[in-house]
Scaffold this motif. Structure first.
Motif, PDB file in Angstrom:
ATOM      1  N   THR A 196       0.836  -1.185   0.000  1.00  0.00           N
ATOM      2  CA  THR A 196       0.000   0.000   0.000  1.00  0.00           C
ATOM      3  C   THR A 196       0.869   1.232   0.000  1.00  0.00           C
ATOM      4  OG1 THR A 196      -1.679  -1.176   1.210  1.00  0.00           O
ATOM      5  CG2 THR A 196      -1.766   1.213   1.295  1.00  0.00           C
TER       6      THR A 196
ATOM      7  N   GLU B 253      -4.336  -6.714  -4.653  1.00  0.00           N
ATOM      8  CA  GLU B 253      -5.707  -6.620  -4.159  1.00  0.00           C
ATOM      9  C   GLU B 253      -5.766  -5.690  -2.944  1.00  0.00           C
ATOM     10  OE1 GLU B 253      -7.688  -7.699  -6.183  1.00  0.00           O
ATOM     11  OE2 GLU B 253      -7.487  -9.803  -6.717  1.00  0.00           O
ATOM     12  N   HIS B 254      -4.733  -5.740  -2.123  1.00  0.00           N
ATOM     13  CA  HIS B 254      -4.684  -4.871  -0.946  1.00  0.00           C
ATOM     14  C   HIS B 254      -4.698  -3.397  -1.339  1.00  0.00           C
ATOM     15  CE1 HIS B 254      -2.428  -2.776   2.371  1.00  0.00           C
ATOM     16  NE2 HIS B 254      -3.316  -3.438   3.075  1.00  0.00           N
ATOM     17  N   ASN B 255      -3.974  -3.052  -2.397  1.00  0.00           N
ATOM     18  CA  ASN B 255      -3.958  -1.663  -2.858  1.00  0.00           C
ATOM     19  C   ASN B 255      -5.337  -1.178  -3.297  1.00  0.00           C
ATOM     20  OD1 ASN B 255      -1.289  -1.118  -2.412  1.00  0.00           O
ATOM     21  ND2 ASN B 255      -0.625  -1.661  -4.477  1.00  0.00           N
ATOM     22  N   TRP B 256      -6.151  -2.108  -3.752  1.00  0.00           N
ATOM     23  CA  TRP B 256      -7.474  -1.748  -4.263  1.00  0.00           C
ATOM     24  C   TRP B 256      -8.577  -1.925  -3.221  1.00  0.00           C
ATOM     25  CZ3 TRP B 256      -8.626   0.647  -8.704  1.00  0.00           C
ATOM     26  CH2 TRP B 256      -7.598   0.755  -9.656  1.00  0.00           C
ATOM     27  N   TRP B 257      -8.220  -1.774  -1.962  1.00  0.00           N
ATOM     28  CA  TRP B 257      -9.187  -1.992  -0.886  1.00  0.00           C
ATOM     29  C   TRP B 257     -10.469  -1.194  -1.079  1.00  0.00           C
ATOM     30  CZ3 TRP B 257     -10.814   2.209   1.939  1.00  0.00           C
ATOM     31  CH2 TRP B 257     -10.037   3.369   1.830  1.00  0.00           C
ATOM     32  N   TYR B 258     -10.389   0.057  -1.521  1.00  0.00           N
ATOM     33  CA  TYR B 258     -11.582   0.902  -1.642  1.00  0.00           C
ATOM     34  C   TYR B 258     -12.508   0.400  -2.747  1.00  0.00           C
ATOM     35  CZ  TYR B 258      -8.749   2.875  -5.334  1.00  0.00           C
ATOM     36  OH  TYR B 258      -7.963   3.004  -6.444  1.00  0.00           O
ATOM     37  N   GLN B 259     -11.933  -0.207  -3.788  1.00  0.00           N
ATOM     38  CA  GLN B 259     -12.770  -0.749  -4.853  1.00  0.00           C
ATOM     39  C   GLN B 259     -13.653  -1.872  -4.321  1.00  0.00           C
ATOM     40  OE1 GLN B 259     -11.762  -1.062  -9.253  1.00  0.00           O
ATOM     41  NE2 GLN B 259     -11.091  -3.059  -8.504  1.00  0.00           N
ATOM     42  N   TRP B 260     -13.077  -2.761  -3.517  1.00  0.00           N
ATOM     43  CA  TRP B 260     -13.868  -3.843  -2.932  1.00  0.00           C
ATOM     44  C   TRP B 260     -14.809  -3.295  -1.853  1.00  0.00           C
ATOM     45  CZ3 TRP B 260     -12.458  -6.023  -6.864  1.00  0.00           C
ATOM     46  CH2 TRP B 260     -11.134  -6.208  -7.248  1.00  0.00           C
ATOM     47  N   TYR B 261     -14.335  -2.295  -1.139  1.00  0.00           N
ATOM     48  CA  TYR B 261     -15.167  -1.641  -0.117  1.00  0.00           C
ATOM     49  C   TYR B 261     -16.433  -1.060  -0.736  1.00  0.00           C
ATOM     50  CZ  TYR B 261     -16.002   1.537   3.906  1.00  0.00           C
ATOM     51  OH  TYR B 261     -16.520   2.212   4.977  1.00  0.00           O
TER      52      TYR B 261
ATOM     53  N   THR C  55     -19.501  -3.224  -1.280  1.00  0.00           N
ATOM     54  CA  THR C  55     -20.267  -3.685  -0.123  1.00  0.00           C
ATOM     55  C   THR C  55     -21.271  -2.636   0.312  1.00  0.00           C
ATOM     56  OG1 THR C  55     -18.798  -2.744   1.569  1.00  0.00           O
ATOM     57  CG2 THR C  55     -18.196  -4.910   0.656  1.00  0.00           C
TER      58      THR C  55
ATOM     59  N   GLY D 274     -19.408   0.088   2.277  1.00  0.00           N
ATOM     60  CA  GLY D 274     -18.715   1.045   1.432  1.00  0.00           C
ATOM     61  C   GLY D 274     -19.672   1.997   0.735  1.00  0.00           C
TER      62      GLY D 274
END
Length: 354
Positions: free
Chosen positions: A15, A201-209, A212, A215
């Motif tokens: 990150t 995938e960790h860098n894109w946390w907000y995309q997965w957030y 939901t 989010g």
């Protein structure tokens, strides 16, 4: 933000980031130009301190396509046009220092708020708050038509790079030259469905957030939205010591009544959770084929941007078939034009002279 493609830098850093016819080079301390093949002398952009300017002298509105678009304008009305496109979570202030540098060299500089940002508004409450990539590109084509601009130099980062890439690929007659931060970032939705390395995938946390309910609620609640966006700034530009005032100037654009809908749509569409509008299907079909870009192009790699593939741009080099240069910008993060305005402005001028 930008398209998932090859993210080996992310693994290393973790990150840190109309029906229309279809047709390591320098840092902030130095803006020396590279060799040109055009034979014309290339102007040198003066070096300024980032944050020298805090506002635009002229803000305007124009009805274009489905929008009433807000935009900043600088420079002579009849100068060669440069269109600068911002990303997420940013606004036109990413170019608050770049625009006057280019205007002083005689360019007419246009910096629009993308749909869902700032003073840009939908003309009808019945228009779907769509934000797939071709819709945003068509907004800019409509803006050019409304302002009677046939052709321009395009430059952008994040959503702005993607939009400029799309216009260069599908409507090359409208693009004199291109500066694309992070290279070729036209979204391939099918490729987005495949899992990436854990650090990516960790860098894109907000995309997965945003996929939901939690989010979605955070984006729709402005009291949560604003600090979320600020947090993203700190992650993707680790060396940028921006002030509260700098962030707050941009954050005003996030109060747009359509902001949450546009952001959520864009990220959910990009990872295949929702389908686009049929009216854009023909454009998205062309973009899914990852079309090449033939216009003169300079690609920029901000070295501290966790979303940009590292090195000399070889991961996307084959997508650019015209005159081409690649530059890596040391010690700079995702918001390249605001963090290193002289370097970015020089790239725009250099691209124009390729």
């Amino acid at each position: 933000m930008i398209n998932r493609r090859t993210f080996s830098k992310a693994v290393g850093l973790g990150t840190g980031a109309a029906a229309i016819s279809l047709s390591g080079l320098q840092n902030q301390a130095s803006a020396a130009t590279s060799h040109r093949t055009s034979g014309r002398p290339v102007p040198t952009v003066p070096t300024i301190t980032p944050g020298t300017h805090t506002s635009f002298p002229t803000l305007k509105q124009v009805k274009a396509g489905v929008l009433d678009i807000g935009y900043a304008e600088a420079g002579p009305a009849h100068g060669p046009v440069v269109i600068l496109l911002h990303g997420w979570p940013y606004d036109i202030h990413s170019y608050v220092d770049v625009a006057p540098l280019l205007a002083d060299l005689g360019y007419r500089v246009i910096v629009p708020y993308l749909r869902g940002h700032g003073s840009t508004r939908f003309l009808s409450s019945h228009t779907p708050r769509n934000a797939e990539q071709s819709a945003i590109a068509l907004d800019i084509i409509a803006l050019m038509d409304a302002l009677k601009i046939h052709r321009a130099v395009f430059a952008g980062f994040d959503w702005g790079s993607r939009t400029a890439d799309i216009i260069a690929a599908l409507w090359p007659e409208r693009v004199k030259a291109l500066v694309s931060t992070s290279g070729y970032v036209i979204t391939n939705v099918k490729a987005q469905l495949a899992p990436q390395a854990a650090a990516v995938e960790h860098n894109w946390w907000y995309q997965w957030y945003f996929a939901t309910d939690r989010g979605k609620q955070a984006m729709e609640d402005v009291k949560l939205r604003i600090p979320l966006c600020r947090y993203v700034w700190t992650l993707v530009s680790p060396n940028w010591n921006f002030s509260d005032a700098t962030f707050e100037r941009t954050a005003q654009a996030f109060y747009n009544p359509d902001y949450a809908a546009i952001v959520l749509y864009n990220y959910n569409w990009r990872i295949g959770l929702i389908k686009g509008e049929p009216r854009y299907d023909r454009y998205e079909k062309l973009l899914a084929a990852q079309p090449t870009i033939h216009v003169p192009t300079i690609t920029l790699d901000p070295a501290l941007d966790p979303f940009t593939a590292p090195g000399d741009g070889t991961t996307y080099r084959d997508h650019f078939t015209g005159k081409y240069e690649h530059r890596t910008i040391a010690n700079i993060g995702h918001n390249l034009p605001q963090e290193a305005p002289t370097t970015f402005a020089q790239a725009v001028v250099d691209a124009d002279y390729l």
